[in-house]
Design a protein around this motif. Structure first.
Motif, PDB file in Angstrom:
ATOM      1  N   GLU A 137       0.820  -0.902   0.153  1.00 24.44           N
ATOM      2  CA  GLU A 137      -0.103  -0.436  -0.088  1.00 24.44           C
ATOM      3  C   GLU A 137       0.573   1.163   0.352  1.00 24.44           C
ATOM      4  O   GLU A 137       1.674   1.090   0.594  1.00 24.44           O
ATOM      5  CB  GLU A 137      -0.808   0.269   1.923  1.00 24.44           C
ATOM      6  CG  GLU A 137      -2.213   0.455   0.783  1.00 24.44           C
ATOM      7  CD  GLU A 137      -2.784  -0.046   2.690  1.00 24.44           C
ATOM      8  OE1 GLU A 137      -2.326   0.714   3.176  1.00 24.44           O
ATOM      9  OE2 GLU A 137      -3.535  -0.502   2.453  1.00 24.44           O
ATOM     10  N   ARG A 138       0.707   2.429  -0.614  1.00 26.59           N
ATOM     11  CA  ARG A 138       1.378   3.639  -0.581  1.00 26.59           C
ATOM     12  C   ARG A 138       0.822   4.588   0.369  1.00 26.59           C
ATOM     13  O   ARG A 138      -0.233   4.183   1.029  1.00 26.59           O
ATOM     14  CB  ARG A 138       1.376   4.159  -2.126  1.00 26.59           C
ATOM     15  CG  ARG A 138       2.207   3.645  -3.144  1.00 26.59           C
ATOM     16  CD  ARG A 138       2.009   4.034  -4.243  1.00 26.59           C
ATOM     17  NE  ARG A 138       3.570   3.487  -5.291  1.00 26.59           N
ATOM     18  CZ  ARG A 138       4.100   4.262  -5.829  1.00 26.59           C
ATOM     19  NH1 ARG A 138       4.053   5.857  -6.230  1.00 26.59           N
ATOM     20  NH2 ARG A 138       4.728   3.442  -6.655  1.00 26.59           N
ATOM     21  N   GLN A 139       1.389   5.440   1.051  1.00 25.15           N
ATOM     22  CA  GLN A 139       1.515   5.484   2.719  1.00 25.15           C
ATOM     23  C   GLN A 139       1.389   7.511   1.507  1.00 25.15           C
ATOM     24  O   GLN A 139       2.185   7.928   1.315  1.00 25.15           O
ATOM     25  CB  GLN A 139       2.870   5.607   3.228  1.00 25.15           C
ATOM     26  CG  GLN A 139       2.144   6.487   4.429  1.00 25.15           C
ATOM     27  CD  GLN A 139       1.546   5.552   5.242  1.00 25.15           C
ATOM     28  OE1 GLN A 139       1.507   4.133   5.753  1.00 25.15           O
ATOM     29  NE2 GLN A 139       0.934   6.084   6.348  1.00 25.15           N
ATOM     30  N   ALA A 140       0.628   7.490   2.775  1.00 28.83           N
ATOM     31  CA  ALA A 140      -0.050   9.791   1.946  1.00 28.83           C
ATOM     32  C   ALA A 140       0.270   9.970   3.511  1.00 28.83           C
ATOM     33  O   ALA A 140       0.180   9.194   4.466  1.00 28.83           O
ATOM     34  CB  ALA A 140      -1.505   9.268   1.671  1.00 28.83           C
ATOM     35  N   GLY A 141       0.102  11.310   3.476  1.00 24.88           N
ATOM     36  CA  GLY A 141      -0.177  11.600   4.786  1.00 24.88           C
ATOM     37  C   GLY A 141       1.871  11.800   5.524  1.00 24.88           C
ATOM     38  O   GLY A 141       2.277  11.223   5.266  1.00 24.88           O
ATOM     39  N   PRO A 142       1.543  12.695   6.906  1.00 20.60           N
ATOM     40  CA  PRO A 142       3.232  13.233   7.126  1.00 20.60           C
ATOM     41  C   PRO A 142       4.107  12.018   7.055  1.00 20.60           C
ATOM     42  O   PRO A 142       5.331  11.695   7.150  1.00 20.60           O
ATOM     43  CB  PRO A 142       1.996  13.211   7.812  1.00 20.60           C
ATOM     44  CG  PRO A 142       1.179  14.357   8.312  1.00 20.60           C
ATOM     45  CD  PRO A 142      -0.085  13.577   7.337  1.00 20.60           C
ATOM     46  N   PHE A 143       3.116  10.910   7.867  1.00 24.61           N
ATOM     47  CA  PHE A 143       4.777   9.716   7.947  1.00 24.61           C
ATOM     48  C   PHE A 143       4.746   8.684   6.214  1.00 24.61           C
ATOM     49  O   PHE A 143       5.484   8.230   6.315  1.00 24.61           O
ATOM     50  CB  PHE A 143       3.557   8.313   8.698  1.00 24.61           C
ATOM     51  CG  PHE A 143       4.339   7.301   9.353  1.00 24.61           C
ATOM     52  CD1 PHE A 143       5.457   7.002   9.716  1.00 24.61           C
ATOM     53  CD2 PHE A 143       4.513   6.223   8.075  1.00 24.61           C
ATOM     54  CE1 PHE A 143       6.024   6.458  10.528  1.00 24.61           C
ATOM     55  CE2 PHE A 143       4.954   5.008   9.057  1.00 24.61           C
ATOM     56  CZ  PHE A 143       5.811   4.855   9.985  1.00 24.61           C
ATOM     57  N   ALA A 144       4.323   9.712   5.133  1.00 27.25           N
ATOM     58  CA  ALA A 144       5.274   9.086   4.060  1.00 27.25           C
ATOM     59  C   ALA A 144       6.611   9.367   3.851  1.00 27.25           C
ATOM     60  O   ALA A 144       6.946   8.682   3.629  1.00 27.25           O
ATOM     61  CB  ALA A 144       4.313   9.722   2.668  1.00 27.25           C
ATOM     62  N   TRP A 145       7.195  11.034   4.904  1.00 25.44           N
ATOM     63  CA  TRP A 145       8.200  11.618   5.119  1.00 25.44           C
ATOM     64  C   TRP A 145       9.253   9.631   5.535  1.00 25.44           C
ATOM     65  O   TRP A 145      10.336  10.548   5.271  1.00 25.44           O
ATOM     66  CB  TRP A 145       8.518  12.305   5.236  1.00 25.44           C
ATOM     67  CG  TRP A 145       7.583  13.468   4.655  1.00 25.44           C
ATOM     68  CD1 TRP A 145       6.237  13.943   5.093  1.00 25.44           C
ATOM     69  CD2 TRP A 145       7.395  13.503   3.687  1.00 25.44           C
ATOM     70  NE1 TRP A 145       5.667  14.904   3.579  1.00 25.44           N
ATOM     71  CE2 TRP A 145       6.585  15.181   2.760  1.00 25.44           C
ATOM     72  CE3 TRP A 145       9.134  13.599   2.280  1.00 25.44           C
ATOM     73  CZ2 TRP A 145       7.659  15.254   1.230  1.00 25.44           C
ATOM     74  CZ3 TRP A 145       9.385  13.988   1.653  1.00 25.44           C
ATOM     75  CH2 TRP A 145       7.814  15.238   0.830  1.00 25.44           C
ATOM     76  N   TYR A 146       8.209   9.619   6.506  1.00 26.77           N
ATOM     77  CA  TYR A 146       9.487   7.549   6.920  1.00 26.77           C
ATOM     78  C   TYR A 146       9.076   6.747   6.232  1.00 26.77           C
ATOM     79  O   TYR A 146       9.744   5.529   6.567  1.00 26.77           O
ATOM     80  CB  TYR A 146       8.603   7.814   7.789  1.00 26.77           C
ATOM     81  CG  TYR A 146       9.566   8.950   9.785  1.00 26.77           C
ATOM     82  CD1 TYR A 146      10.402   8.480   9.907  1.00 26.77           C
ATOM     83  CD2 TYR A 146       8.404  10.097   9.930  1.00 26.77           C
ATOM     84  CE1 TYR A 146      11.368   9.067  11.026  1.00 26.77           C
ATOM     85  CE2 TYR A 146       9.002  11.019  10.840  1.00 26.77           C
ATOM     86  CZ  TYR A 146      10.571  10.291  11.106  1.00 26.77           C
ATOM     87  OH  TYR A 146      10.496  11.809  12.384  1.00 26.77           O
ATOM     88  N   ALA A 147       8.027   6.610   5.758  1.00 29.71           N
ATOM     89  CA  ALA A 147       7.558   4.874   4.872  1.00 29.71           C
ATOM     90  C   ALA A 147       8.479   4.325   4.317  1.00 29.71           C
ATOM     91  O   ALA A 147       8.560   3.518   4.996  1.00 29.71           O
ATOM     92  CB  ALA A 147       6.222   5.006   4.021  1.00 29.71           C
ATOM     93  N   PRO A 148       9.301   5.330   3.679  1.00 28.35           N
ATOM     94  CA  PRO A 148       9.955   4.210   2.646  1.00 28.35           C
ATOM     95  C   PRO A 148      11.306   3.740   3.723  1.00 28.35           C
ATOM     96  O   PRO A 148      12.658   2.893   2.471  1.00 28.35           O
ATOM     97  CB  PRO A 148      10.838   5.020   1.218  1.00 28.35           C
ATOM     98  CG  PRO A 148      10.089   6.188   1.698  1.00 28.35           C
ATOM     99  CD  PRO A 148       9.209   6.030   2.766  1.00 28.35           C
ATOM    100  N   TYR A 149      11.642   4.242   4.254  1.00 28.25           N
ATOM    101  CA  TYR A 149      13.007   4.011   5.227  1.00 28.25           C
ATOM    102  C   TYR A 149      13.138   3.334   6.466  1.00 28.25           C
ATOM    103  O   TYR A 149      13.878   3.074   7.066  1.00 28.25           O
ATOM    104  CB  TYR A 149      13.350   5.334   5.541  1.00 28.25           C
ATOM    105  CG  TYR A 149      13.747   6.213   4.757  1.00 28.25           C
ATOM    106  CD1 TYR A 149      14.344   6.043   4.031  1.00 28.25           C
ATOM    107  CD2 TYR A 149      12.550   7.316   4.422  1.00 28.25           C
ATOM    108  CE1 TYR A 149      14.508   7.379   2.292  1.00 28.25           C
ATOM    109  CE2 TYR A 149      12.738   8.874   3.785  1.00 28.25           C
ATOM    110  CZ  TYR A 149      13.592   8.075   2.418  1.00 28.25           C
ATOM    111  OH  TYR A 149      13.641   8.748   1.643  1.00 28.25           O
TER     112      TYR A 149
END
Ligand SMILES: [Zn+2]
Lengths: 394, 141
Positions: A137-149
């Motif tokens: 699932e692709r992550q939206a919202g503020p947590f997206a900045w952390y999601a790929p890491y």
């Protein structure tokens, strides 16, 4: 001087379900247990509850983080309310209490049932419920900045802040250890605590590293359980069976960048201005506080709150807790007297409110702080979330 | 026994504001929103400069150099196949230290990462995106 609305409210009853590492009852049944106990403790009936609130509201994502919302509990108890609210965007867990204060001040209700339900112990037996990431699932919202890491859990974000705090304060692991050691000592005297076997410094140092500098014993304990409290208008409170625990002052502000990456001061989190707001709304001072139930999602939060409430100087927590005597039950400032979330179970700051009232009402049994404590500081949350209350026995 | 493949990275949902950040790596460019009048950087990207009250803000290439503000070495294997330990960090941009970017610090032993360490961006391709990552700066002493 402005009359602060929280001073016209008080906690009048408390309830707590069984708390465990795996419940036989449903989350809703646990919540009903806590709610009925709180209503009866206040000397009220279901018909007299005219408001209901929770944080963060019902989630059906299987995480167990908030399995029961206002609608489910209201309907189960067939409550008829004039006001209800459950929502995530608030000054942390106490957002539900702050909303209730406003609703009471607005004349919408007189006795508000506030609750927090957790079912994380069961959730983690069936799925990796801790994960902030949803595969595919692709992550939206503020947590997206952390999601790929590979930021799988809040522990990693908090470890970023904790590590900077360790770097800036020079606190050593054997000093940090006093927080979980003290709380386990208190939990041994609390029959409802999840973990009651004392731990030593060696146990702490040997506990697995999660993400530096966080060890397992720095983290709270996922549990199944629910807490309920009744917040009443002060004139109503004074007619009920318990001495009112007045809400003397609150800190609910957000004066920082509201962001887990751009938060202005990473190592103090959003707490300093929240505490500053609280102290601006009361004549009491840190020295007047008898006991403290401080947020302990991670040990680091408790260290932060000791400093930000002004119980010690910035980066002075390491000296304040050295040896553990000052924060023990018989110390100058007993901290997390029931074992806190680290040992009694992660009831997410509402365990702390329950314990505050338990102590202020002298019901602590073997863990009762001597000298009849009158004033308790309590706080929630980390990162850009923070909320605080000063509770005073009437 | 073969090791399971590393888990795929969870990718961000793309919108008009964050598209440049997550895609300009294709051209080797780290793009950060910048105000046309006062030249302040705005991150997370939103077309508004709070200093100038203007919406004339757009993504501009930056050097890709920065320093480690804080970091953690993750040891817990949260899911099967996750290669541990790995470093999660907040990196302050050279042009705008107030802008903090999340990244893994790669191409070095996790034990070598320090506060204030000089790092430089590189881009990890993932589906249609280019994920900004940081590694020790090659010019660093
Ligand atoms: Zn500008």
């Amino acid at each position: 001087m402005t009359r602060h609305a929280e001073k016209d409210t008080a906690i009048t009853g408390i309830g707590m379900s069984d708390v465990s590492r795996g419940a036989s009852k449903s989350a809703l049944a646990l919540t009903v247990d806590a709610a009925l106990e709180a209503i009866a403790d206040a000397g009220l009936t279901r018909a007299e509850i005219d408001g209901i609130a929770t944080w963060p509201g019902e989630r059906v994502d299987g995480s167990g983080f908030s399995p029961v919302g206002c609608a489910s509990l209201q309907d189960a108890l067939r409550l008829k309310v004039n006001w209800y609210a459950g929502g995530r965007e608030a000054p942390g867990q106490y957002g539900a209490v702050f909303n209730a204060i406003g609703a009471i001040a607005a004349g919408l209700c007189r006795n508000v049932l506030i609750f927090r339900s957790m079912y994380e112990a069961t959730a983690r037996k069936t799925a990796f419920a801790n994960s902030l990431l949803r595969p595919g699932e692709r992550q939206a919202g503020p947590f997206a900045w952390y999601a790929p890491y590979y930021t799988y859990a809040a522990a990693l974000q908090q470890a970023l802040f904790f590590n900077l705090y360790v770097h800036n304060s020079g606190i050593r692991p054997e000093q940090v250890a006093q927080i979980p050691i003290n709380q386990r000592r208190n939990a041994a005297l609390n029959p409802k605590a999840v973990y009651r076997t004392p731990i030593t410094l060696d146990d702490y140092l040997a506990s697995p590293l999660i993400a530096t500098p966080l060890r397992l014993y720095d983290c709270d304990v996922p549990c199944d359980g629910a807490v309920a409290i009744i917040v009443s208008r002060i004139d109503v409170a004074r007619t009920l069976r318990n001495p009112p625990v007045r809400i003397e002052a609150i800190g609910s502000s957000m004066q920082y960048r509201n962001s887990w990456t751009q938060l202005d001061a990473l190592d103090t989190q959003a707490q300093p201005k929240v505490a500053e707001m609280l102290w601006s709304r009361t004549d009491l001072k840190p020295v007047d506080v008898d006991i403290a139930q401080l947020y302990d999602g991670f040990t680091y939060h408790t260290l932060n709150w000791l400093e930000n409430f002004g119980f010690c100087d910035r980066y002075g927590a390491k000296d304040f807790i050295e040896g553990g005597r000052r924060i023990a039950l018989e110390g100058d400032l007993p901290v997390n007297t029931g074992g806190g979330a680290l040992s009694a179970g992660r009831l997410h700051a509402y365990g702390a409110v329950h314990e505050a009232c338990t102590q202020l009402w002298g019901r602590g049994g073997a863990r009762q702080v001597q000298g009849s404590p009158q004033v308790c500081a309590t706080s929630t949350a980390g990162g850009p979330l923070a909320g605080a209350m000063l509770l005073v026995r009437d | 026994m073969t090791q399971p493949a590393p888990p795929p990275r969870t990718l961000p949902a793309i919108d008009p504001d964050n598209r440049a950040y997550w895609t300009r790596g294709r051209d080797g460019v780290l793009a950060i929103f910048k105000c046309h009048s006062c030249h302040a950087y705005v991150h997370p990207p939103v077309p508004f400069c709070p200093a100038c009250d203007t919406v004339a803000v757009s993504p501009q290439a930056v050097s890709g150099r920065g320093t480690v503000v804080t970091f953690t070495v993750n040891h817990k294997q949260w899911v099967p196949g996750l290669p541990v330990p790995y470093v999660l960090a907040l990196v302050a941009l050279e042009e705008a230290p107030e802008v903090r970017l999340v990244a893994n610090i790669t191409h070095c032993d996790p034990a070598e990462v320090t506060f204030g360490m000089a790092v430089e961006v590189w881009f990890e391709p993932a589906e249609d995106l280019w994920i900004p990552q940081f590694r020790p700066a090659r010019s660093a002493a």
